[in-house]
Design a protein around this motif. Structure first.
Motif, PDB file in Angstrom:
ATOM      1  N   CYS A  26      20.125 -19.466 -64.778  1.00  0.00           N
ATOM      2  CA  CYS A  26      20.271 -19.035 -66.171  1.00  0.00           C
ATOM      3  C   CYS A  26      21.243 -17.847 -66.216  1.00  0.00           C
ATOM      4  O   CYS A  26      21.015 -16.831 -65.556  1.00  0.00           O
ATOM      5  N   SER A  28      21.687 -15.945 -68.605  1.00  0.00           N
ATOM      6  CA  SER A  28      21.139 -14.861 -69.424  1.00  0.00           C
ATOM      7  C   SER A  28      20.179 -13.973 -68.639  1.00  0.00           C
ATOM      8  O   SER A  28      20.246 -12.751 -68.731  1.00  0.00           O
ATOM      9  N   CYS A  29      19.273 -14.601 -67.860  1.00  0.00           N
ATOM     10  CA  CYS A  29      18.249 -13.791 -67.189  1.00  0.00           C
ATOM     11  C   CYS A  29      18.246 -13.952 -65.659  1.00  0.00           C
ATOM     12  O   CYS A  29      17.541 -13.227 -64.973  1.00  0.00           O
ATOM     13  N   CYS A  45      16.269 -22.421 -70.616  1.00  0.00           N
ATOM     14  CA  CYS A  45      15.632 -21.646 -69.555  1.00  0.00           C
ATOM     15  C   CYS A  45      14.144 -21.506 -69.838  1.00  0.00           C
ATOM     16  O   CYS A  45      13.749 -21.191 -70.957  1.00  0.00           O
ATOM     17  N   CYS A  48      13.414 -17.323 -70.252  1.00  0.00           N
ATOM     18  CA  CYS A  48      13.856 -16.555 -71.423  1.00  0.00           C
ATOM     19  C   CYS A  48      14.122 -17.422 -72.645  1.00  0.00           C
ATOM     20  O   CYS A  48      14.332 -16.891 -73.735  1.00  0.00           O
TER      21      CYS A  48
HETATM   22 ZN   LIG Z   1      16.821 -17.298 -68.710  1.00  0.00          ZN
END
Ligand SMILES: [Zn+2]
Length: 81
Positions: A26, A28-29, A45, A48
């Motif tokens: 991911c 993002s995280c 994901c 998140c």
């Molecule tokens: Zn994530």
């Protein structure tokens, strides 16, 4: 070719390991999806909830990995569990 052409423009080529999990990480995280078959083009994901296009997500992760190598000397091999 890529390396000498990068040299013309004062750029650096950083090769990311072919096993680096760029698609299933991911962007993002940083969570790692367990499985992501090639026919799955979009995924969310589990940690998140971020929605990802497979290729855009991979591109973001590859860019981040390259920048980490360039800025910090970080490695680009897949993390070992
Ligand atoms: Zn994530």
């Amino acid at each position: 070719m890529l390396e000498y052409k990068a040299g013309w423009y004062g750029r650096e080529v950083i090769a990311v390991d072919r096993w680096y999990p760029s698609s299933k990480t991911c962007s993002s995280c940083g969570a790692l999806a367990e499985k992501l078959p090639l026919d799955v083009r979009e995924w969310a994901c589990r940690r998140c909830g971020a929605a990802h296009d497979r290729d855009v997500n991979a591109a973001r992760n590859i860019l981040a990995a390259g920048l980490a190598v360039s800025a910090c000397g970080d490695g680009v091999r897949p993390p070992r569990s």
